[in-house]
Write an enzyme that holds these catalytic residues in place. Structure first.
Site, PDB file in Angstrom:
ATOM      1  N   HIS A 181      -1.469 -17.656   5.041  1.00  0.00           N
ATOM      2  CA  HIS A 181      -2.740 -16.745   4.094  1.00  0.00           C
ATOM      3  C   HIS A 181      -3.946 -16.051   5.090  1.00  0.00           C
ATOM      4  O   HIS A 181      -3.752 -16.444   6.619  1.00  0.00           O
ATOM      5  CB  HIS A 181      -4.388 -17.359   3.791  1.00  0.00           C
ATOM      6  CG  HIS A 181      -5.019 -16.413   2.861  1.00  0.00           C
ATOM      7  ND1 HIS A 181      -6.296 -15.926   3.442  1.00  0.00           N
ATOM      8  CD2 HIS A 181      -5.190 -16.749   1.375  1.00  0.00           C
ATOM      9  CE1 HIS A 181      -6.516 -15.733   2.649  1.00  0.00           C
ATOM     10  NE2 HIS A 181      -6.143 -15.721   1.230  1.00  0.00           N
TER      11      HIS A 181
ATOM     12  N   ARG B 188     -12.364  -9.793   2.116  1.00  0.00           N
ATOM     13  CA  ARG B 188     -12.328  -8.239   1.955  1.00  0.00           C
ATOM     14  C   ARG B 188     -12.382  -7.792   0.822  1.00  0.00           C
ATOM     15  O   ARG B 188     -13.041  -6.129   1.071  1.00  0.00           O
ATOM     16  CB  ARG B 188     -11.079  -8.579   2.956  1.00  0.00           C
ATOM     17  CG  ARG B 188     -11.112  -8.848   4.270  1.00  0.00           C
ATOM     18  CD  ARG B 188      -9.045  -9.707   4.362  1.00  0.00           C
ATOM     19  NE  ARG B 188      -8.485 -10.562   4.463  1.00  0.00           N
ATOM     20  CZ  ARG B 188      -7.547 -10.429   3.664  1.00  0.00           C
ATOM     21  NH1 ARG B 188      -7.039  -9.793   3.758  1.00  0.00           N
ATOM     22  NH2 ARG B 188      -7.135 -11.037   3.555  1.00  0.00           N
TER      23      ARG B 188
HETATM   24  O1  MEZ Z   1      -3.905 -16.741  -4.917  1.00  0.00           O
HETATM   25  C1  MEZ Z   1      -4.717 -16.845  -3.815  1.00  0.00           C
HETATM   26  O2  MEZ Z   1      -3.852 -17.422  -3.002  1.00  0.00           O
HETATM   27  C2  MEZ Z   1      -6.428 -17.125  -3.593  1.00  0.00           C
HETATM   28  C3  MEZ Z   1      -6.848 -16.645  -4.981  1.00  0.00           C
HETATM   29  C4  MEZ Z   1      -7.068 -16.838  -2.372  1.00  0.00           C
HETATM   30  C5  MEZ Z   1      -7.910 -16.694  -1.584  1.00  0.00           C
HETATM   31  O3  MEZ Z   1      -7.925 -16.247  -1.278  1.00  0.00           O
HETATM   32  O4  MEZ Z   1      -8.981 -16.702  -2.482  1.00  0.00           O
END
Ligand code: MEZ
Length: 539
Positions: A318, A338
C-alpha cells in the site's frame, strides 16, 4: 513532534501548497509505468524470490518467506490424531472468522446447512476489520459493471481471471445492497443516496464508505448476523491440517486449541478456507497494515493437500503506510486521504506524481523518490518518508472535512500530537495485500474437491495488482458464493473415511526433493522476538 529537519521540509511543502491546489500532476504513460515497476516495485526484486521444488506449483516463483512455509514440515504426524474421535461434525466447516468467512457462514446457514466457524484468534480479528477507505460497487447511474471490469482489469495488468472478475463486478451492487440491508451504516447524503468517491485507477466514483472505518463497520454487522443466526464460532483454535477422505476430497480439518495445544477433529462435508492474507509474513522485511494473524495459513493448508495456487509471486504494498511516528510504523493511511484531495509531495515540496495512480505504480514511485532521487524525508531509525499533504483537503473542501470524512486518521495522528489538518503526514509503502492465492473456479471451489476458498486467500481475481475497495467487495461476493456453493454441495456428500495420508506423501515429496528444514507450517502467528530481523524497517 516532528524533528527539526522535518519541520524545515514542511516549510517547503507549505511554500508550494497554494500553487498546487487545482493543478493535477499528469498521469504516467503505460511505458513509464512499466519501466518504473520493473525498477522499483518489490515484486521485481529477483533475489527476494525462489522457485518451488514440490507441490502443485512446482517450478513457479514465490517470495522466499512463502516458499519456506509452503515447503515446510507439518505441525503433526498422522499418528498424533485419532480420526475416529470426532469433536465437531458439521455440513460446512469455515476456517477463518473475518469478513469472507462470516459472509460464507451466513449464506451456508441461509441454505439450511449446519455450519461452524473456527478461528485462531477472535471472531472479527481479520484484515476486514483493518480496511478503511471503502468498498467498490458500480451502482450509480453513470457507472456499470463493465466500467468496473475495465478499471480492475487495467489495474491488474490484464492478468485478472476473467470469470472471477466478471462475478466480482456484476455481483458488486447486490453485495453492497445486502450489506446495507443488514445494517451497515454507509455514508449517505441527506436524501439517502450513498456518497461515493474515486480510488486509484477508477474511472467512476464507486467507493462506498463508512467514514474511514468501512471494514470495521462491515465486520460489526456480519458478526452480529452470525450471532443472531446462532452459528457456532470456535475461537482461539487454528486449523493446522486439512483432512481428506479416501477419494481425496476435503472432509474436515485437524484443529489445535491455541492455549492448551489440544488437537481436535472437525469432520465436514465441505470446507471453506477463509483465512485471509499474509502481511505478517513481512515479505522483504516490510512493515504491514495487516492484523496480527495474517500469516498465509490457508495457502499452506491448501497447498499441502494439492490445491494449486495462482500468482503467488505478487503482493500489494500500500503506497501510504505510516513512516512516522515510529509507534505506528506501517499502519494504514487510507487511500481515501488522497481520494479527497491530499497530494504526495517530496522533501522539496514538489508534487512528483498524480495522487491516484494505481497502487503498484504509486508505491514504486514513492520508493524511487526516496531511493533513487534522494528526495525523501529522513525518519528516525534509518528510513525515509514522503509527505502526504493533508491540509490541502480542507483548503479544497472546507473546514471540518477531515473530521467528517476521515475521523479515524485524524485521531490516530492526534495521539502523537500531529494535527493532520494543519501539518502534512509522512508515509512510505507498507505490505498490505496478497494478490495471489488459491486458484478457484467461479463457484468458489479450489482444485481439491469439496474445498472452497473465499477472501484474500483466493488468487487471481485482481490480477497482479488490486484496486482500492475491491477487497472488501471480494470478501462479500466470494464469501457469499463459497457459502452457498459449499452448503449446496454438502447436501450431495456422504461422509467417507477420514485420512491424513497426505502428510506423509508431502513429507516424502520433500525428502525426494532434498528439502531439509526445521520449519513447521502453517505459521499461525508472527514472531517478534528481538533479533528476528522483522522489527527493522524495510528501507
Ligand atoms: O481496499 C483497500 O485495501 C482499502 C480500502 C484500503 C484503504 O486505503 O483504505
Amino acid at each position: 513532534m516532528y524533528t527539526p529537519e522535518m519541520l524545515k521540509s514542511i516549510k517547503k511543502v507549505e511554500a508550494t501548497r497554494a500553487s498546487r491546489i487545482g493543478v493535477e500532476p499528469r498521469r504516467m504513460t503505460a511505458d513509464e509505468k512499466e519501466t518504473l515497476l520493473a525498477e522499483f516495485h518489490p515484486d521485481h526484486i529477483e533475489s527476494q524470490f525462489t522457485t518451488l521444488t514440490i507441490g502443485p506449483n512446482k517450478g513457479e516463483k514465490v517470495p522466499l518467506e512463502l516458499a519456506e512455509m509452503l515447503q515446510a514440515n507439518s505441525r503433526i504426524k498422522a499418528s498424533d490424531v485419532d480420526l475416529s474421535k470426532i469433536d465437531y461434525d458439521v455440513d460446512v466447516l469455515v476456517i477463518g472468522g473475518g469478513g469472507a468467512g462470516s459472509a460464507a457462514a451466513i449464506m451456508a446457514n441461509e441454505q439450511g446447512a449446519n455450519v461452524m466457524i473456527v478461528t485462531k484468534l477472535r471472531h472479527g480479528d481479520a484484515n476486514t476489520m483493518m480496511a478503511e477507505g471503502g468498498i467498490q460497487a458500480a451502482d450509480k447511474p453513470n457507472d456499470s459493471p463493465a466500467h468496473h471490469y475495465i478499471d480492475a482489469m487495467g489495474g491488474g495488468h490484464f492478468k485478472n481471471i476473467p470469470e472471477l472478475l466478471e462475478r466480482l463486478v456484476t455481483l458488486g451492487p447486490d453485495a453492497v445492497k445486502w450489506l446495507n440491508d443488514l445494517g451497515v451504516l454507509f455514508d449517505k447524503d441527506e436524501d439517502g443516496t450513498m456518497v461515493t468517491t474515486h480510488g486509484g485507477g477508477t474511472s467512476r466514483k464507486r467507493m462506498h464508505a463508512a467514514k474511514d472505518y468501512t471494514g470495521a463497520e462491515i465486520m460489526r454487522v456480519l458478526r452480529d448476523e452470525v450471532i443472531n443466526r446462532n452459528i457456532p464460532v470456535v475461537d482461539f483454535t487454528s486449523a493446522i491440517e486439512l483432512i481428506l477422505d479416501e477419494k481425496g476430497r476435503a472432509a474436515g480439518a485437524v484443529l489445535m486449541n491455541m492455549e492448551t495445544r489440544e488437537l481436535l477433529v472437525a469432520r465436514a462435508k465441505t470446507v471453506i478456507i477463509a483465512t485471509g492474507g499474509a502481511g505478517r509474513m513481512h515479505y522483504q522485511g516490510f512493515p504491514t497494515s495487516n492484523h496480527y494473524g495474517a500469516t498465509a495459513d490457508g495457502l499452506v493448508l491448501g497447498y499441502r493437500v494439492g490445491a494449486p495456487l495462482v500468482y503467488a509471486y505478487t503482493l500489494q504494498y500500500h503506497p501510504t503506510g505510516v513512516a512516522f511516528p515510529e509507534q505506528i510504523f506501517g499502519a494504514l493511511v487510507t487511500e481515501k486521504v488522497r481520494s479527497i484531495g491530499a497530494m504526495l509531495v517530496n522533501a522539496e515540496g514538489e508534487a512528483f506524481m498524480h495522487p491516484l495512480e494505481t497502487r503498484d505504480v504509486s508505491a514504486a514511485s514513492i520508493i524511487r523518490e526516496c531511493k533513487a532521487r534522494k528526495k525523501g524525508v529522513e525518519v528516525p531509525g534509518g528510513g525515509y518518508g514522503i509527505w502526504l499533504d493533508t491540509p490541502m483537503i480542507e483548503m479544497l473542501h472546507g473546514e471540518g472535512t477531515i473530521e467528517k470524512r476521515i475521523p479515524g486518521m485524524l485521531r490516530m495522528y492526534l495521539k502523537y500530537n500531529i494535527d493532520m489538518r494543519k501539518q502534512p503526514i509522512l508515509i512510505y509503502p507498507t505490505l498490505h495485500y496478497q494478490n495471489g492465492g488459491i486458484k478457484i473456479s467461479a463457484d468458489g471451489m479450489s482444485g481439491v474437491e469439496n474445498l472452497y476458498v473465499a477472501g484474500e486467500a483466493v488468487g487471481g481475481i485482481h490480477g497482479e495488482n488490486r484496486l482500492m475497495g475491491n477487497s472488501l467487495l471480494d470478501i462479500i461476493v466470494f464469501g457469499r458464493i463459497a457459502g452457498t456453493s459449499a452448503a449446496q454441495k454438502a447436501k450431495t456428500v456422504e461422509n467417507g473415511t477420514l485420512t491424513l495420508d497426505h502428510i506423509e506423501r508431502f513429507a516424502k515429496e520433500m525428502q525426494d526433493a532434498g528439502i531439509v528444514t526445521d520449519k513447521v507450517s502453517p505459521k499461525l502467528l508472527p514472531v517478534y522476538t528481538h533479533g528476528s530481523g522483522k522489527e527493522k524497517p524495510a528501507f
